[in-house]
Design a protein around this motif. Sequence first.
Motif, PDB file in Angstrom:
ATOM      1  N   LEU A 283     -69.560 -27.136  34.823  1.00  0.00           N
ATOM      2  CA  LEU A 283     -68.850 -25.888  35.058  1.00  0.00           C
ATOM      3  C   LEU A 283     -68.209 -25.378  33.776  1.00  0.00           C
ATOM      4  CD1 LEU A 283     -67.132 -26.482  38.515  1.00  0.00           C
ATOM      5  CD2 LEU A 283     -69.311 -25.405  38.012  1.00  0.00           C
ATOM      6  N   VAL A 284     -67.700 -26.280  32.957  1.00  0.00           N
ATOM      7  CA  VAL A 284     -67.114 -25.886  31.678  1.00  0.00           C
ATOM      8  C   VAL A 284     -68.176 -25.214  30.814  1.00  0.00           C
ATOM      9  CG1 VAL A 284     -66.013 -26.715  29.567  1.00  0.00           C
ATOM     10  CG2 VAL A 284     -65.398 -27.723  31.771  1.00  0.00           C
ATOM     11  N   TYR A 285     -69.356 -25.818  30.766  1.00  0.00           N
ATOM     12  CA  TYR A 285     -70.443 -25.255  29.953  1.00  0.00           C
ATOM     13  C   TYR A 285     -70.815 -23.860  30.420  1.00  0.00           C
ATOM     14  CZ  TYR A 285     -75.221 -24.340  28.474  1.00  0.00           C
ATOM     15  OH  TYR A 285     -76.350 -23.741  27.988  1.00  0.00           O
ATOM     16  N   TRP A 286     -70.985 -23.678  31.731  1.00  0.00           N
ATOM     17  CA  TRP A 286     -71.407 -22.390  32.249  1.00  0.00           C
ATOM     18  C   TRP A 286     -70.334 -21.324  32.072  1.00  0.00           C
ATOM     19  CZ3 TRP A 286     -76.165 -21.250  32.731  1.00  0.00           C
ATOM     20  CH2 TRP A 286     -77.104 -22.233  33.072  1.00  0.00           C
ATOM     21  N   VAL A 296     -58.959 -20.113  35.106  1.00  0.00           N
ATOM     22  CA  VAL A 296     -59.275 -21.115  36.122  1.00  0.00           C
ATOM     23  C   VAL A 296     -58.129 -21.175  37.121  1.00  0.00           C
ATOM     24  CG1 VAL A 296     -59.739 -23.548  36.571  1.00  0.00           C
ATOM     25  CG2 VAL A 296     -60.697 -22.463  34.532  1.00  0.00           C
ATOM     26  N   LEU A 297     -58.423 -20.910  38.371  1.00  0.00           N
ATOM     27  CA  LEU A 297     -57.416 -20.956  39.433  1.00  0.00           C
ATOM     28  C   LEU A 297     -57.344 -22.337  40.068  1.00  0.00           C
ATOM     29  CD1 LEU A 297     -58.159 -17.504  41.118  1.00  0.00           C
ATOM     30  CD2 LEU A 297     -56.529 -18.028  39.288  1.00  0.00           C
ATOM     31  N   ALA A 298     -58.476 -23.000  40.185  1.00  0.00           N
ATOM     32  CA  ALA A 298     -58.536 -24.340  40.763  1.00  0.00           C
ATOM     33  C   ALA A 298     -59.899 -24.945  40.419  1.00  0.00           C
ATOM     34  CB  ALA A 298     -58.343 -24.272  42.283  1.00  0.00           C
ATOM     35  N   ARG A 307     -59.422 -26.777  28.551  1.00  0.00           N
ATOM     36  CA  ARG A 307     -58.469 -26.870  27.442  1.00  0.00           C
ATOM     37  C   ARG A 307     -58.966 -27.887  26.409  1.00  0.00           C
ATOM     38  NH1 ARG A 307     -54.551 -28.183  30.242  1.00  0.00           N
ATOM     39  NH2 ARG A 307     -53.793 -26.065  30.679  1.00  0.00           N
ATOM     40  N   ALA A 308     -59.463 -29.031  26.877  1.00  0.00           N
ATOM     41  CA  ALA A 308     -59.964 -30.054  25.961  1.00  0.00           C
ATOM     42  C   ALA A 308     -61.176 -29.553  25.179  1.00  0.00           C
ATOM     43  CB  ALA A 308     -60.319 -31.316  26.747  1.00  0.00           C
ATOM     44  N   ARG A 312     -61.373 -29.102  21.097  1.00  0.00           N
ATOM     45  CA  ARG A 312     -62.447 -29.729  20.321  1.00  0.00           C
ATOM     46  C   ARG A 312     -63.190 -28.706  19.482  1.00  0.00           C
ATOM     47  NH1 ARG A 312     -64.263 -32.304  24.161  1.00  0.00           N
ATOM     48  NH2 ARG A 312     -65.919 -30.920  24.894  1.00  0.00           N
ATOM     49  N   ALA A 313     -63.428 -27.497  20.067  1.00  0.00           N
ATOM     50  CA  ALA A 313     -64.099 -26.446  19.307  1.00  0.00           C
ATOM     51  C   ALA A 313     -63.270 -26.021  18.115  1.00  0.00           C
ATOM     52  CB  ALA A 313     -64.384 -25.270  20.226  1.00  0.00           C
ATOM     53  N   LEU A 314     -61.924 -25.928  18.285  1.00  0.00           N
ATOM     54  CA  LEU A 314     -61.063 -25.543  17.179  1.00  0.00           C
ATOM     55  C   LEU A 314     -61.077 -26.601  16.076  1.00  0.00           C
ATOM     56  CD1 LEU A 314     -57.977 -24.027  19.043  1.00  0.00           C
ATOM     57  CD2 LEU A 314     -59.617 -22.830  17.572  1.00  0.00           C
ATOM     58  N   ARG A 315     -61.051 -27.876  16.455  1.00  0.00           N
ATOM     59  CA  ARG A 315     -61.087 -28.940  15.456  1.00  0.00           C
ATOM     60  C   ARG A 315     -62.357 -28.875  14.642  1.00  0.00           C
ATOM     61  NH1 ARG A 315     -59.204 -32.121  19.775  1.00  0.00           N
ATOM     62  NH2 ARG A 315     -61.272 -33.069  20.013  1.00  0.00           N
ATOM     63  N   CYS A 316     -63.470 -28.575  15.313  1.00  0.00           N
ATOM     64  CA  CYS A 316     -64.752 -28.528  14.621  1.00  0.00           C
ATOM     65  C   CYS A 316     -64.807 -27.372  13.633  1.00  0.00           C
ATOM     66  CB  CYS A 316     -65.883 -28.395  15.624  1.00  0.00           C
ATOM     67  SG  CYS A 316     -66.115 -29.860  16.655  1.00  0.00           S
ATOM     68  N   THR A 317     -64.141 -26.265  13.932  1.00  0.00           N
ATOM     69  CA  THR A 317     -64.195 -25.117  13.037  1.00  0.00           C
ATOM     70  C   THR A 317     -63.292 -25.302  11.815  1.00  0.00           C
ATOM     71  OG1 THR A 317     -62.434 -24.005  14.303  1.00  0.00           O
ATOM     72  CG2 THR A 317     -64.741 -23.507  14.891  1.00  0.00           C
ATOM     73  N   ARG A 318     -62.321 -26.238  11.876  1.00  0.00           N
ATOM     74  CA  ARG A 318     -61.442 -26.479  10.750  1.00  0.00           C
ATOM     75  C   ARG A 318     -62.055 -27.380   9.696  1.00  0.00           C
ATOM     76  NH1 ARG A 318     -57.413 -27.667  14.909  1.00  0.00           N
ATOM     77  NH2 ARG A 318     -56.214 -25.777  15.387  1.00  0.00           N
ATOM     78  N   LYS A 319     -63.140 -28.043  10.021  1.00  0.00           N
ATOM     79  CA  LYS A 319     -63.735 -29.013   9.096  1.00  0.00           C
ATOM     80  C   LYS A 319     -64.493 -28.288   7.987  1.00  0.00           C
ATOM     81  CE  LYS A 319     -64.215 -32.637  12.573  1.00  0.00           C
ATOM     82  NZ  LYS A 319     -65.151 -33.522  13.331  1.00  0.00           N
TER      83      LYS A 319
END
Length: 319
Positions: A283-286, A296-298, A307-308, A312-319
């Motif tokens: 569901l996160v991917y889609w 996200v309501l539930a 959120r995780a 992770r995406a933000l950490r990857c863009t800082r490298k």
Amino acid sequence: MLSSSSRLLRLLSLLQTRSHWGGTELAERLAVHPRTLRRDIDRLRQLGYPVHASSGVAGGYAFRAGQALPPLMLDDEEALAVSIALRTATAGAVGGIEEPALRALVKLEQAMPARLRRRVDALRSAILPLDRTGPIVDATLLATLAAACRDQLRLDLSYTDIRGRSAQRALEPQGVVHTGQRWYLVAWDLTRADWRTFRLDRIVGEPVVGAHFAPRPGPEGGDLRAYVSRSLAVAPYPEQARVMLQAPHEVMARRIPSWAGVVQPLDAQRCLLEWGAQGLDPLVYWLMALEVDFEVLAPTALKDRVRAAAERALRCTRK
């Protein structure tokens, strides 16, 4: 008032939609006197259409297969060609025509004499379909189920559920729906006293057709396609999600297949997505792939996963 020829065509069409019509009801549908109806029935018989009449309290008219194919402007070879083409279409090879083809197939083979039915069965067994997505359902099963839905006849069948468990089911069939990948029967389950959907490729053997039943209002106000879509998108899955999308309903309804999720409008700029899955990670991917803002309501666990993934995406863009 309809002209005589138009009335005959209307009468013929009505006779082929049911296995039996009461005389009074049929006359009311045509807005004619019962004597006029009897004369029209006689005209159809003179043209070669096998219309049977019965008397008494339950008397009426029924369209039955005769000794020869009625004059439908088709010879034997043309009738065979049409039947095979319709059977191929009901397998879902051509999108969007499966259900109309099934209705036409039921009408055609109801009027077809036995000698032509045997030839159709022989041809069908020799024709191998091309590879396609989703299981292939036998057209004979489709025709049996469609006729039971049309004539309001109970069904007893053996069914294997998603966990591989087999059981006998006693059903009052309402309709057959094609999703683009699979065929589903919508029926009232007499044992569970509730509406259920049944994948046709999980029906084992031939259904047993039983007695007539009194019709009941269908689920979703009679919109069987909407009921199947909701059942597939939400009901069968352990994980359920509700997400508000910051996009108009008409836009997201075109992008999200009905079997993947249920989209409902909230206002002119927002819509609600109800989604089901075996796990939350898909569901996160889609949601990310939709490329629209969302909330996200539930459930709470899905919020944590989104959120995780964002962190992770933000950490990857800082490298």
